[in-house]
Design a protein around this motif. Structure first.
Motif: not given
Length: 412
Positions: A49-59, A77-78, A391-398
């Motif tokens: 079980a893993t947590g995920a978040a996008i930082a303000p710099d986009g990573r 990076p994304l 983060n904004g318009s950046r959206r990912v599935v982990v």
């Protein structure tokens, strides 16, 4: 058998049904040996079980456990091929760490280069724990020593935390708490647990008092969080309503205790917890503010029990809009999550058959009016629930499995 023992017995039975009949993948056991494992953590199952978040710099950042039960962070990076930096092991002392199913480490980023990582530390007594946290003032490049977030130090349930910063930069921590249980042998009755919370205005360096948000929450499900249009956090969780009905409650995080709205109406009456919490996202693509939500439940349909993951839209007060409730187009769907960016809405889930698990998405470009289904990935063996990050318009599935952490960027 006393009431407490009977309840935990039913939870165990329901958990096995959920895991081995309803949808969970089958796989050969793989050991995740650890000297720090608590007595009630299953050492034969990888703690994925893993947590995920996008930082303000986009990573994109992830936090989880290694095979040796050490807490690690990693980022990439994304916008291209995934390029993970080497995993960095964090100092958590001798803490055992829960990282299974609904109980996972989390990471959140705030203003002023603040970052926090939270996790539940199981205690020796089953179903008990402390919410622990690490704080960073340099955007996650370094973290201080782990500390306990809540003021209450009883050996009771403090578990299944959720953390998020609001638009004002205040850090909110919510968790399932059993401090209000009547003493053993008492004639008093208290259904379920409670939702407690606290706040930090300095990014996790100091915290205000423990405050009750609601009595009678379910005992073992995640808490969904989402901002309202003003950036104030709203919460949803599985709740024990009158008569033992386990549906979902919705409340503003800053509301007085027990000022809740019922947000689902499956009318599922069961004296156990399904370990299957809800998801929540702001519906900002509509002229009327509200929310998107996903949840698992059993309801009567034409006289028959129908177990399913469902999607619906809620109004601004958290009340369901009945004409929006629909079943996900997959009878094996489980552990769904939801996010929204304007009129773009994504629902993701995993779907298991035998040893094979498929990651699926349901994508909408019109605010949840219509959806198109898409398959994102497939694995054999143990795997985590899919997690959405944006983060904004950046959206990912982990999506983590025993071999790798997959990252799927969502395209509408």
């Amino acid at each position: 058998m006393n009431n407490s023992t009977r309840w935990h017995w039913w939870c165990a039975i329901l958990g096995m049904v959920m895991a081995f009949v309803w949808l969970a993948p089958r796989a050969v056991a793989q050991e995740a040996a650890s000297a720090k494992t608590a007595p009630h953590i299953n050492p034969q199952r990888p703690q994925l079980a893993t947590g995920a978040a996008i930082a303000p710099d986009g990573r994109l950042w992830v936090v989880g456990l290694t095979a040796q039960a050490q807490l690690f962070v990693q980022s990439t990076p994304l916008g291209g091929a995934v390029q993970w930096r080497e995993a960095r092991i964090l100092n958590t002392g001798t803490d055992p760490i829960a990282a299974d199913g609904e109980s996972r480490p989390k990471i959140a980023f705030g203003p002023n280069n603040w970052a926090v990582i939270s996790y539940t530390m199981p205690l020796a007594k089953p179903y008990t724990g402390f919410i622990r946290m690490l704080h960073s003032s340099d955007g996650g490049q370094s973290f201080g020593a782990a500390f306990t977030v809540h003021q209450d130090r009883q050996e009771i349930t403090h578990r299944f935390e959720s953390v998020a910063f609001d638009a004002q930069g205040v850090l909110h921590t919510l968790w399932v708490d059993k401090r209000d249980q009547p003493p053993k042998g008492s004639a008093q009755k208290y259904a379920g647990a409670a939702i407690y919370r606290n706040e930090s205005k300095d990014g996790g360096q100091t915290f205000g008092p423990d405050t009750k948000l609601a009595d009678h929450s379910c005992e073992c499900c995640r808490i969904g969080l989402a901002p309202n249009p003003q950036g104030q956090l709203q919460a949803t969780w599985r709740h024990v309503f009158a008569g033992g009905t386990r549906d979902h409650a919705f409340a503003s995080v800053a509301a007085p205790a027990n000022r809740i709205t019922r947000s689902t109406h499956d009318d599922w009456q069961i004296n156990a917890c399904p370990h299957h919490g809800p998801g929540l996202a702001l519906n900002a693509g509509s002229t009327q503010s509200g929310y998107h939500t996903v949840w698992f439940g059993i309801r009567k349909v034409k006289g028959q029990d129908q177990a399913a993951v469902r999607y619906a839209r809620l109004n601004a007060q958290g009340e369901p809009l009945p004409d929006t409730v629909r079943v996900l187009p997959d009878p094996r769907a489980e552990h769904a999550d939801v996010l929204a960016d304007g009129k773009n809405v994504a629902v993701v889930w995993r779907s298991s058959e035998g040893a094979v698990t498929t990651l699926k998405a349901w994508l909408s470009k019109d605010g949840g009016q219509t959806f198109a289904q898409k398959t994102l990935g497939q694995v054999t063996g143990y795997n985590d629930h899919p997690r959405l990050a944006q983060n904004g318009s950046r959206r990912v599935v982990v999506w983590r499995n025993a071999q790798e952490i997959q990252v799927h960027e969502l395209e509408f």
